[in-house]
Design an enzyme around this catalytic site. Sequence first.
Site, PDB file in Angstrom:
ATOM      1  NE  ARG A 284      -2.193   0.742   3.940  1.00  0.00           N
ATOM      2  CZ  ARG A 284      -1.465   1.388   4.862  1.00  0.00           C
ATOM      3  NH1 ARG A 284      -0.977   2.589   4.625  1.00  0.00           N
ATOM      4  NH2 ARG A 284      -1.215   0.818   6.031  1.00  0.00           N
ATOM      5  CG  HIS A 288      -5.746   2.238   6.690  1.00  0.00           C
ATOM      6  ND1 HIS A 288      -5.863   0.925   6.310  1.00  0.00           N
ATOM      7  CD2 HIS A 288      -6.919   2.561   7.278  1.00  0.00           C
ATOM      8  CE1 HIS A 288      -7.052   0.478   6.670  1.00  0.00           C
ATOM      9  NE2 HIS A 288      -7.711   1.443   7.250  1.00  0.00           N
ATOM     10  CE1 TYR A 297       1.717   2.577   8.606  1.00  0.00           C
ATOM     11  CE2 TYR A 297       0.489   4.221   9.838  1.00  0.00           C
ATOM     12  CZ  TYR A 297       0.631   3.425   8.724  1.00  0.00           C
ATOM     13  OH  TYR A 297      -0.308   3.483   7.713  1.00  0.00           O
TER      14      TYR A 297
END
Length: 393
Positions: A284, A288, A297
């Site tokens: 990805r 998100h 992160y």
Amino acid sequence: MTDLLHHPLVEFTTEHAPLQFINEHGQRVENQHNAEFDQYLAHLSVEDLKSFYRDMMVVRRFDVEATALQRQGELALYAPLLGQEAAQVGSGRALATTDMVFPSYREHGVAHTRGLDMTKILQLFRGVNHGGWDSFERNFHMYTLVIGSHALHAVGYAMGIQQDAKLAQARGGQEAAAQAAPEAVMVYFGDGATSQGDVSEALGFAAVNNAPVVFFCQNNQWAISVPNHLQFKSPLYLRGTGFGVPGVRVDGNDVLAVHAATRWALDYARHGHGPVFIEAVTYRMGAHTTSDDPTKYRTREEEAQWRAKDPIDRIRRALEDEGVWSEADDAALTAELEGFGEYVRGYVRSLEAPPVTSMFDHVYGSPNALVEEDRAWFTRYQESFVDGEGDAQ
Ligand SMILES: Cc1ncc(C[n+]2csc(CCOP(=O)(O)OP(=O)(O)O)c2C)c(N)n1
């Protein structure tokens, strides 16, 4: 002593190497593994390959437009699929129109391959309704936001197909049943969904009932901020084997590999052999959703590593190397994408908010006293606002 703090990523040893036909440099790959799947690409013409590329470009343009529209405040939220175009276009293009698809919430590219106008999906992300399309018009179910739950719906639906075939046989005899094109079901979910009990339950049920369903897992490495190594220690494509469901791991950024593996799996399922689990290894590249900040992160190095494996660059390079992509093709596609972008923007801006009380309209299929009571209360509540902000109409 085992180093409990060390969590190695699932390694792509030769044993676990994903199926690949085009590597990240756009070069054709030939090996024993892909030779077994070659027959599932034999039907593809040069025009088909070009249309794979074209589809992926349209899907990416959609993603860019939708992300920008969210940033402009035209959408409440958006879930980008940037980087997952090959996984979605390659698998979606393997489906028959009669097959049924159960997507989660990021399958805009699959929607496109079903012939659904992806823009309709933006009704959901603008918040004007819960879906915006008819699941049966293109055999593409509503998006499911509850992680993994639709794996159970897919298996139930696949078992329904089996029962329908039995009924047809009982009513019309063997011949009629044999003539009907066997249908299959495909359910799309992410690596994070495999941590939900629902997916395990679905695998167990599908296996013992020999249900014609393909579990298509897009392993995009992250479940929001939770990486693969905090979710499983054994490669995902093996997840089904304990249930008796065979698995295949495929390079999810290689549209041809995805296409071949999915055609194989659908064939297998629709001819009565039972379910298959496909793990498409991808990434990805975006957030998100537009509410998420991946810089919190994951590292820039990791993103750069995967950017170099971009699924669209790869097929484009392969087409160029084979000398089948011309400047005229490029000009036509660019013009098409510009027109499409304009259409997406215009469509979204034209969507009107429905009356707020419409949320009570489809709770039940028939009139329900409790819902009517709620509607009346909500209408009174809205009318209690003196500034007109709460207009119930
Ligand atoms: C049952 C359930 N639990 C938690 C959530 C919150 N949630 C939304 S997306 C997500 C991560 C899903 O990751 P993955 O399955 O890998 O799919 P991806 O978004 O990466 O495509 C979570 C935990 C949810 N929607 N449903």
